[in-house]
Design a protein around this motif. Structure first.
Motif, PDB file in Angstrom:
ATOM      1  N   MET A   1      21.939  47.780  52.649  1.00  0.00           N
ATOM      2  CA  MET A   1      22.988  46.875  52.179  1.00  0.00           C
ATOM      3  C   MET A   1      22.492  45.434  52.217  1.00  0.00           C
ATOM      4  SD  MET A   1      26.546  48.300  53.765  1.00  0.00           S
ATOM      5  CE  MET A   1      26.017  48.085  55.455  1.00  0.00           C
ATOM      6  N   ALA A   2      23.045  44.615  51.331  1.00  0.00           N
ATOM      7  CA  ALA A   2      22.639  43.213  51.283  1.00  0.00           C
ATOM      8  C   ALA A   2      23.734  42.395  50.614  1.00  0.00           C
ATOM      9  CB  ALA A   2      21.330  43.078  50.523  1.00  0.00           C
ATOM     10  N   ASN A   3      23.820  41.130  51.013  1.00  0.00           N
ATOM     11  CA  ASN A   3      24.744  40.246  50.315  1.00  0.00           C
ATOM     12  C   ASN A   3      24.051  39.610  49.118  1.00  0.00           C
ATOM     13  OD1 ASN A   3      23.045  38.504  51.746  1.00  0.00           O
ATOM     14  ND2 ASN A   3      24.656  36.974  52.017  1.00  0.00           N
ATOM     15  N   VAL A   4      24.844  39.139  48.165  1.00  0.00           N
ATOM     16  CA  VAL A   4      24.325  38.475  46.966  1.00  0.00           C
ATOM     17  C   VAL A   4      25.001  37.111  46.883  1.00  0.00           C
ATOM     18  CG1 VAL A   4      24.087  38.544  44.455  1.00  0.00           C
ATOM     19  CG2 VAL A   4      23.982  40.669  45.788  1.00  0.00           C
ATOM     20  N   VAL A   5      24.195  36.051  46.752  1.00  0.00           N
ATOM     21  CA  VAL A   5      24.725  34.698  46.727  1.00  0.00           C
ATOM     22  C   VAL A   5      24.273  33.986  45.462  1.00  0.00           C
ATOM     23  CG1 VAL A   5      24.769  32.452  47.888  1.00  0.00           C
ATOM     24  CG2 VAL A   5      24.743  34.554  49.246  1.00  0.00           C
ATOM     25  N   PHE A   6      25.236  33.409  44.757  1.00  0.00           N
ATOM     26  CA  PHE A   6      24.948  32.541  43.611  1.00  0.00           C
ATOM     27  C   PHE A   6      25.178  31.104  44.047  1.00  0.00           C
ATOM     28  CE2 PHE A   6      24.631  36.187  41.121  1.00  0.00           C
ATOM     29  CZ  PHE A   6      24.359  35.878  39.795  1.00  0.00           C
ATOM     30  N   SER A   7      24.194  30.246  43.829  1.00  0.00           N
ATOM     31  CA  SER A   7      24.296  28.843  44.208  1.00  0.00           C
ATOM     32  C   SER A   7      24.035  27.955  42.994  1.00  0.00           C
ATOM     33  CB  SER A   7      23.302  28.518  45.332  1.00  0.00           C
ATOM     34  OG  SER A   7      23.354  27.154  45.681  1.00  0.00           O
ATOM     35  N   SER A   8      25.118  27.436  42.406  1.00  0.00           N
ATOM     36  CA  SER A   8      25.036  26.507  41.262  1.00  0.00           C
ATOM     37  C   SER A   8      24.162  27.057  40.143  1.00  0.00           C
ATOM     38  CB  SER A   8      24.509  25.142  41.706  1.00  0.00           C
ATOM     39  OG  SER A   8      25.335  24.582  42.700  1.00  0.00           O
ATOM     40  N   VAL A   9      24.370  28.320  39.806  1.00  0.00           N
ATOM     41  CA  VAL A   9      23.515  28.990  38.819  1.00  0.00           C
ATOM     42  C   VAL A   9      23.979  28.665  37.402  1.00  0.00           C
ATOM     43  CG1 VAL A   9      22.817  31.243  37.914  1.00  0.00           C
ATOM     44  CG2 VAL A   9      22.864  30.843  40.387  1.00  0.00           C
ATOM     45  N   GLU A  25      29.794  34.403  46.524  1.00  0.00           N
ATOM     46  CA  GLU A  25      29.035  35.299  47.404  1.00  0.00           C
ATOM     47  C   GLU A  25      29.676  36.671  47.410  1.00  0.00           C
ATOM     48  OE1 GLU A  25      27.547  35.891  52.061  1.00  0.00           O
ATOM     49  OE2 GLU A  25      28.545  34.030  51.438  1.00  0.00           O
ATOM     50  N   VAL A  26      28.838  37.686  47.289  1.00  0.00           N
ATOM     51  CA  VAL A  26      29.272  39.067  47.436  1.00  0.00           C
ATOM     52  C   VAL A  26      28.832  39.531  48.813  1.00  0.00           C
ATOM     53  CG1 VAL A  26      29.093  41.421  46.555  1.00  0.00           C
ATOM     54  CG2 VAL A  26      29.044  39.490  44.955  1.00  0.00           C
ATOM     55  N   GLU A  59      20.089  28.924  42.210  1.00  0.00           N
ATOM     56  CA  GLU A  59      19.384  29.996  42.927  1.00  0.00           C
ATOM     57  C   GLU A  59      20.276  31.221  43.091  1.00  0.00           C
ATOM     58  OE1 GLU A  59      17.675  26.287  43.443  1.00  0.00           O
ATOM     59  OE2 GLU A  59      19.511  26.804  44.535  1.00  0.00           O
ATOM     60  N   ILE A  60      19.644  32.385  43.036  1.00  0.00           N
ATOM     61  CA  ILE A  60      20.292  33.652  43.372  1.00  0.00           C
ATOM     62  C   ILE A  60      19.558  34.231  44.575  1.00  0.00           C
ATOM     63  CG2 ILE A  60      20.831  36.004  42.629  1.00  0.00           C
ATOM     64  CD1 ILE A  60      21.008  34.999  39.780  1.00  0.00           C
ATOM     65  N   TYR A  61      20.324  34.592  45.606  1.00  0.00           N
ATOM     66  CA  TYR A  61      19.742  35.175  46.817  1.00  0.00           C
ATOM     67  C   TYR A  61      20.269  36.594  47.008  1.00  0.00           C
ATOM     68  CZ  TYR A  61      18.693  30.283  47.972  1.00  0.00           C
ATOM     69  OH  TYR A  61      18.248  28.996  47.943  1.00  0.00           O
ATOM     70  N   ILE A  62      19.393  37.494  47.384  1.00  0.00           N
ATOM     71  CA  ILE A  62      19.775  38.841  47.794  1.00  0.00           C
ATOM     72  C   ILE A  62      19.250  39.055  49.197  1.00  0.00           C
ATOM     73  CG2 ILE A  62      19.554  41.314  47.376  1.00  0.00           C
ATOM     74  CD1 ILE A  62      19.260  40.750  44.433  1.00  0.00           C
ATOM     75  N   ASP A  63      20.168  39.308  50.122  1.00  0.00           N
ATOM     76  CA  ASP A  63      19.803  39.502  51.528  1.00  0.00           C
ATOM     77  C   ASP A  63      19.021  38.306  52.061  1.00  0.00           C
ATOM     78  OD1 ASP A  63      19.976  40.939  53.851  1.00  0.00           O
ATOM     79  OD2 ASP A  63      18.198  42.172  53.464  1.00  0.00           O
ATOM     80  N   GLY A  64      19.419  37.107  51.628  1.00  0.00           N
ATOM     81  CA  GLY A  64      18.805  35.881  52.111  1.00  0.00           C
ATOM     82  C   GLY A  64      17.516  35.486  51.448  1.00  0.00           C
ATOM     83  N   ARG A  65      17.035  36.276  50.491  1.00  0.00           N
ATOM     84  CA  ARG A  65      15.756  36.001  49.837  1.00  0.00           C
ATOM     85  C   ARG A  65      16.000  35.518  48.411  1.00  0.00           C
ATOM     86  NH1 ARG A  65      10.839  40.388  48.760  1.00  0.00           N
ATOM     87  NH2 ARG A  65       9.300  38.872  48.007  1.00  0.00           N
ATOM     88  N   MET A 187      28.073  46.740  45.734  1.00  0.00           N
ATOM     89  CA  MET A 187      28.209  47.089  44.320  1.00  0.00           C
ATOM     90  C   MET A 187      28.860  45.943  43.566  1.00  0.00           C
ATOM     91  SD  MET A 187      29.332  51.121  44.260  1.00  0.00           S
ATOM     92  CE  MET A 187      28.238  52.390  44.928  1.00  0.00           C
ATOM     93  N   ILE A 188      28.278  45.619  42.409  1.00  0.00           N
ATOM     94  CA  ILE A 188      28.829  44.594  41.517  1.00  0.00           C
ATOM     95  C   ILE A 188      29.102  45.268  40.177  1.00  0.00           C
ATOM     96  CG2 ILE A 188      28.492  42.339  40.465  1.00  0.00           C
ATOM     97  CD1 ILE A 188      26.544  41.682  42.690  1.00  0.00           C
ATOM     98  N   PHE A 189      30.332  45.232  39.772  1.00  0.00           N
ATOM     99  CA  PHE A 189      30.812  46.024  38.636  1.00  0.00           C
ATOM    100  C   PHE A 189      31.355  45.091  37.558  1.00  0.00           C
ATOM    101  CE2 PHE A 189      33.797  48.657  36.323  1.00  0.00           C
ATOM    102  CZ  PHE A 189      33.281  49.943  36.367  1.00  0.00           C
ATOM    103  N   VAL A 190      30.726  45.081  36.396  1.00  0.00           N
ATOM    104  CA  VAL A 190      31.183  44.258  35.281  1.00  0.00           C
ATOM    105  C   VAL A 190      32.088  45.076  34.376  1.00  0.00           C
ATOM    106  CG1 VAL A 190      30.434  43.243  33.093  1.00  0.00           C
ATOM    107  CG2 VAL A 190      29.318  42.574  35.212  1.00  0.00           C
ATOM    108  N   THR A 191      33.231  44.511  34.022  1.00  0.00           N
ATOM    109  CA  THR A 191      34.165  45.202  33.134  1.00  0.00           C
ATOM    110  C   THR A 191      35.009  44.183  32.390  1.00  0.00           C
ATOM    111  OG1 THR A 191      35.993  46.794  33.025  1.00  0.00           O
ATOM    112  CG2 THR A 191      35.876  45.418  34.997  1.00  0.00           C
ATOM    113  N   HIS A 192      35.515  44.581  31.222  1.00  0.00           N
ATOM    114  CA  HIS A 192      36.501  43.756  30.526  1.00  0.00           C
ATOM    115  C   HIS A 192      37.896  44.323  30.737  1.00  0.00           C
ATOM    116  CE1 HIS A 192      35.674  47.047  27.695  1.00  0.00           C
ATOM    117  NE2 HIS A 192      36.927  46.901  27.336  1.00  0.00           N
ATOM    118  N   ASP A 193      37.967  45.464  31.454  1.00  0.00           N
ATOM    119  CA  ASP A 193      39.229  46.161  31.682  1.00  0.00           C
ATOM    120  C   ASP A 193      39.784  45.755  33.049  1.00  0.00           C
ATOM    121  OD1 ASP A 193      41.269  47.983  32.252  1.00  0.00           O
ATOM    122  OD2 ASP A 193      40.265  49.643  31.252  1.00  0.00           O
TER     123      ASP A 193
END
Length: 371
Positions: A1-9, A25-26, A59-65, A187-193
């Protein structure tokens, strides 16, 4: 498992900005849905996480990287595409094993992972078939199985259910939710529904024109939308939004629609006094289920008015469990959701009563929430 962070992307396609200063942040192990209208940047954002699209800034980080300069194969994420993206010349088993062989995983471990994924998704009897011999739902399970065997830190789903029929979509929603509960992977799930987002996700991120409009749990977005866009986007049927002004008549407060008669607002039912500027334009929002109906009573005089809002039935949709009524009032059409069955026909005059303690108020100029 890991977190996902978007920083001013941000992301540009030529002179067009597709994503602008995206921050969110996810948390690790959480199921998050990205939702918004077509062209808002949902799939582009997902592809940036996977490394299939370049990040122009931020920046995009996954599990701090940091992931910006990392190749897709080194990110330890797995993506399930809308069109399944299965190799047609390979069997189900070969499709599921392909990425493991590329990663030089031993044959014994690869087979163990494949059989475990097949058991989870109940596709053990499909392993010798080719994709052309599978139904849409079976292909989607295989695509998910191909992702599972990689044991990724993050699962990415790009509108994976949009090609399925309505009944199968409901079944697959439950399958994916159970899969998340079993694996506990981010899990990150993209949908228009929005129904998919509301029923599956723990957190929902709403995008519009490349920007994040609001983030929260499904119920937070439904109960307290941050602006007019979110209010109209979340909820099926959509929230009724009426443009008008709030006016005072002595100690009384009323909402005056742009085209229509004043609607009295009891001050003990709608706390608008502090945030409302009389004479300024606002949107008054009412969820369809927060409007009740009663038949007009001719004995009460003109239009049978007895404190409700007179409206004529335009359309009736009976779903079996609920009844959806579209009625025309003097300031426009209003959608009402009646729990249970309601016997009415187009042309009949009804009285609408608003459950004002549950109303929403937004500034017309900015769209921002006031109440």
């Amino acid at each position: 498992m890991a977190n996902v962070v978007f920083s001013s992307v941000g992301k540009d396609f030529g002179s067009e900005a597709v994503l602008r200063d995206v921050d969110f942040e996810v948390p690790s192990g959480e199921f998050v849905a990205l939702i918004g209208p077509s062209g808002c940047g949902k799939s582009t954002l997902l592809r940036m996480i996977a490394g299939l699209e370049h990040i122009d800034y931020g920046e995009i980080y996954i599990d701090g990287r940091a992931m910006n300069d990392l190749a897709p194969k080194d990110r330890n994420v797995a993506m399930v595409f809308q069109n399944y993206a299965l190799y047609p010349h390979m069997t189900v088993a070969e499709n599921m094993l392909f990425s493991l062989r590329m990663a030089r995983i031993t044959r014994a471990e690869s087979n163990e992972r494949m059989w475990e994924a097949a058991r989870i998704l109940a596709i053990e009897d499909l392993l010798d078939r080719y994709p052309r011999h599978l139904s849409g739902g079976q292909r989607q399970r295989v695509a998910m199985g191909r992702a599972i065997v990689r044991d990724p830190k993050v699962f990415l789903f790009d509108e994976p259910l949009s090609n399925l029929d309505a009944k199968l979509r409901v079944q697959m929603r439950a399958e994916i939710k159970r899969l998340h509960q079993r694996l506990g992977t981010t899990m990150i799930f993209v949908t228009h529904d929005q129904v998919e987002a509301m029923t599956m996700a723990e957190q929902v991120i709403i995008l519009r024109k490349g920007r994040v409009e609001q983030t929260g749990t499904p119920l937070e977005l439904y109960d307290r939308p941050a602006n007019v866009f979110v209010a109209g986007f979340i909820g099926s049927p959509a929230m009724n939004l009426t443009l008008g002004t709030f006016e005072r008549a002595g100690h009384d407060l009323c909402f005056v629609p742009q085209d229509g008669s004043p609607i009295p607002i009891p001050e003990d039912t709608l706390p608008v006094a502090e945030g409302i500027v009389p004479g300024r334009q606002y949107f008054l929002g009412m969820r369809p289920e927060h409007i009740s109906l009663a038949e007009s009573n001719p004995d009460l005089g003109r239009d049978g008015y007895d404190g409700g809002i007179p409206a004529d039935v335009v359309l009736v949709e009976v779903t079996g469990l609920d009844t959806l009524v579209v009625a025309s009032a003097e300031y426009g059409e209003i959608t009402i959701l009646v729990r249970g069955r309601f016997d009415t026909v187009p042309g009949k005059r009804l009285m609408l009563r608003l459950d004002l303690p549950l109303a929403h108020v937004f500034e017309a100029e900015t769209g921002a929430r006031v109440v």
